[in-house]
Design a protein around this motif. Structure first.
Motif, short mmCIF file in Angstrom:
data_model
loop_
_atom_site.label_atom_id
_atom_site.label_comp_id
_atom_site.label_asym_id
_atom_site.label_seq_id
_atom_site.Cartn_x
_atom_site.Cartn_y
_atom_site.Cartn_z
N LEU A 1 0.73 -1.19 0.03
CA LEU A 1 -0.04 0.11 -0.11
C LEU A 1 0.97 1.37 0.01
O LEU A 1 2.18 1.11 0.23
CB LEU A 1 -1.00 0.07 1.31
CG LEU A 1 -2.09 -1.19 1.28
CD1 LEU A 1 -2.82 -1.01 2.55
CD2 LEU A 1 -2.80 -1.31 0.24
N ALA A 2 0.21 2.29 -0.03
CA ALA A 2 0.87 3.83 -0.12
C ALA A 2 1.62 3.97 1.19
O ALA A 2 0.93 3.31 2.30
CB ALA A 2 -0.02 4.76 -0.60
N THR A 3 2.43 4.78 1.38
CA THR A 3 3.03 5.19 2.64
C THR A 3 2.10 5.64 3.67
O THR A 3 2.19 5.14 4.97
CB THR A 3 4.09 6.30 2.26
OG1 THR A 3 5.05 5.76 1.58
CG2 THR A 3 4.72 6.60 3.63
N GLU A 4 1.27 6.50 3.31
CA GLU A 4 0.24 6.96 4.10
C GLU A 4 -0.60 5.78 4.73
O GLU A 4 -0.91 5.92 6.06
CB GLU A 4 -0.52 8.13 3.64
CG GLU A 4 -1.64 8.75 4.58
CD GLU A 4 -0.81 9.41 5.86
OE1 GLU A 4 -1.26 9.48 6.80
OE2 GLU A 4 0.40 9.98 5.59
N ASP A 5 -1.13 4.91 3.93
CA ASP A 5 -1.71 3.93 4.33
C ASP A 5 -1.23 2.93 5.51
O ASP A 5 -1.79 2.23 6.16
CB ASP A 5 -2.28 3.08 3.38
CG ASP A 5 -3.23 3.99 2.15
OD1 ASP A 5 -4.06 4.64 2.87
OD2 ASP A 5 -3.09 3.59 1.13
N GLN A 6 0.20 2.62 5.21
CA GLN A 6 1.12 2.00 5.94
C GLN A 6 0.95 2.46 7.35
O GLN A 6 1.14 1.90 8.58
CB GLN A 6 2.36 1.80 5.42
CG GLN A 6 2.40 0.96 4.23
CD GLN A 6 3.98 0.87 3.60
OE1 GLN A 6 4.84 0.97 4.31
NE2 GLN A 6 3.89 0.43 2.35
N VAL A 7 1.20 4.06 7.31
CA VAL A 7 1.21 4.74 8.62
C VAL A 7 -0.08 4.70 9.32
O VAL A 7 -0.09 4.29 10.66
CB VAL A 7 1.51 6.20 8.39
CG1 VAL A 7 1.29 7.16 9.48
CG2 VAL A 7 2.99 6.36 7.57
N GLN A 8 -1.00 4.57 8.88
CA GLN A 8 -2.37 4.42 9.40
C GLN A 8 -2.39 2.91 9.95
O GLN A 8 -3.05 2.68 10.92
CB GLN A 8 -3.47 4.90 8.47
CG GLN A 8 -3.60 6.09 8.06
CD GLN A 8 -3.52 7.13 9.14
OE1 GLN A 8 -4.51 6.90 10.08
NE2 GLN A 8 -3.02 7.96 9.02
N TRP A 9 -1.85 2.03 9.32
CA TRP A 9 -1.94 0.47 9.78
C TRP A 9 -1.49 0.46 11.03
O TRP A 9 -1.65 -0.22 12.20
CB TRP A 9 -1.51 -0.49 8.83
CG TRP A 9 -1.36 -1.74 9.11
CD1 TRP A 9 -2.44 -2.73 8.94
CD2 TRP A 9 -0.21 -2.52 9.76
NE1 TRP A 9 -2.11 -3.82 9.64
CE2 TRP A 9 -0.71 -3.97 10.00
CE3 TRP A 9 0.99 -2.00 10.27
CZ2 TRP A 9 0.10 -4.69 10.82
CZ3 TRP A 9 1.81 -3.16 10.71
CH2 TRP A 9 1.37 -4.37 11.09
#
Length: 453
Positions: free
Chosen positions: A141-149
């Motif tokens: 996934l995109a970086t921001e999605d990884q951060v949210q995970w």
């Protein structure tokens, strides 16, 4: 690299300059000379402060500079102070085994604890433990999605929701809620930096950080403070372009030889030229017509284009500005809209449109109601993503428009790979456009402006 005093490790300084340039910073030889002059004249100044003052030209670059500085310090074990980098003043404690959100190894719990260890809370090792446990499908996934995970695994989403409910019930103060929101923002920053650091090590290149630089970030991602920085840059660009003279060539009794006419005469005379025609350059002030899609997906980009155009008016004899979703709206004489009044634009769109773009209907309306009064030397600028919600393209109307005006340029905020998807009608409009440009970032707008204007 030593952050105190005048001791400078030349290799570390070169590493920093290389990393900053790869990330999109404009660092010149003059900037480096200024650094050396400052260190020589003021030997007690902090090195990091000197570098920041000379290498950072806009406030929006501060955060990325800090991230790169921190990453390079991590590699420099001789100079780094493990207590200096990455410490966030949060009075909280990590305890493994909390109820996390999403997949992982159980998540963590974050609770106020005045006796908690602040230095252990945000160490790179703690964040890396979560990143190493990240499933493969999340890594794609995109970086921001990884951060949210990761934030979900840390249980911060759930805890913040409970804090907001406690605030609404009057159980905690607004200051306590703001404090926890700050905690979450600090964790987001730390996790994003760790993800970027992992990508840099994996790909062995600093160019990955270019997507974090304000010049290369999508225009829709800016906060209000960052929008002000972008507007100042576009304002300066607009003024420079407005002062740059434009010229066209006109027939004259003297001046430079018209080579096109000379070649034609050479052919007609079978190798002999009996008459020469001359031409001279005269100032050109053409007409500019702007059509901006203001549907939700495109509005952030329209705001910045309208702001740029408002500072280019001196370059054109006349500027006409239209906003549209599924119908046209002439805002040429409404200054608030031409400079990007997003709130008023949104209020208008809710009252006067369906909220879904219909390019075919808009081009038909423009051809019927406005094309007759548009100059044949006009440049037409269309900003839109081309997503027509599966409505008919009616490309024949754009064909008629293209036949009347001098140039038709299409600006698209989507990446080029998304220009010709199933719901996108840009493929039908492409034959009637002089050129199609991507305008997703500030850098894109700068390049397009220099080519078009």
């Amino acid at each position: 690299m030593n952050s105190k005093g005048t001791k400078v490790n030349g290799w570390s300084l070169l590493q920093l300059i290389y990393a900053l340039r790869e990330a999109g910073f404009a660092i010149s030889l003059s900037d480096l000379k200024n650094v050396l002059a400052c260190l020589k004249r003021f030997p007690d100044l902090d090195l990091k402060t000197v570098l920041r003052v000379n290498f950072i030209h806009r406030s929006a670059e501060n955060e990325l500079f800090e991230a790169i500085w921190s990453m390079l310090r991590r590699e420099s074990l001789d100079d780094s102070d493990p207590k200096e980098d990455g410490v966030i003043p949060v009075q909280s404690q990590i305890s493994l085994g909390g109820q996390g959100l999403g997949r992982g190894f159980g998540g963590i719990s974050v609770f106020p604890n005045p006796t908690g260890s602040e230095s252990e809370l945000v160490s790179p090792q703690n964040v890396q433990a979560f990143l190493q446990a990240m499933p493969k499908e999340i890594e794609e996934l995109a970086t921001e999605d990884q951060v949210q995970w990761v934030l979900g695994q840390m249980n911060l989403h759930q805890v913040l929701n409970s804090k907001e409910l406690s605030y609404q019930r009057g159980e905690i103060t607004e200051e306590e809620l703001d404090h926890f929101i700050t905690i979450k923002a600090q964790w987001q920053k730390k996790i994003r930096n760790e993800l970027l650091w992992n990508h840099i090590q994996k790909e062995n290149q600093w160019g990955i950080l270019k997507t974090e630089h304000w010049l290369y970030r999508p225009l829709e991602s800016f906060s209000q403070e960052e929008k002000n920085t972008v507007q100042q840059a576009l304002k300066l660009l607009g003024k420079r372009l407005a002062q740059r003279p434009g010229f066209r060539k006109k027939a004259s009794v003297r001046g430079e030889i018209n080579m096109q006419r000379a070649i034609q005469e050479l052919i007609r005379g079978q190798g002999c030229i009996f008459r020469l025609e001359y031409q001279k350059r005269v100032p050109r002030r053409p007409e500019l017509v702007v059509l901006c899609d203001i549907s939700n997906s495109v509005l952030p980009y329209s705001e910045f284009l309208l702001f740029l155009v408002s500072h280019l008016k001196l370059r054109f004899r006349k500027v006409r500005i239209f906003l549209f979703i599924d119908s046209l709206w002439d805002v040429t004489n409404e200054e608030e809209f031409s400079q990007g009044g997003s709130q008023k634009i949104q209020a208008w769109s809710r009252r006067n449109s369906s909220g879904y773009s219909d390019y075919g209907k808009v081009f038909a309306e423009f051809q019927t109601d406005w094309l007759a009064v548009i100059s044949s030397q006009a440049t037409l600028l269309i900003l839109g993503d081309g997503r027509n919600n599966y409505r008919p393209a009616q490309a024949e109307y754009l064909q008629e428009i293209n036949a009347k005006v001098n140039r038709v340029y299409w600006l698209n905020p989507l990446d080029e790979k998304d220009w010709f998807t199933s719901d996108n009608v840009l493929k039908e409009y492409k034959p009637y456009c002089s050129e199609i440009f991507r305008c997703r970032t500030v850098k894109d707008l700068q390049l397009v402006s220099r080519k078009v204007f």
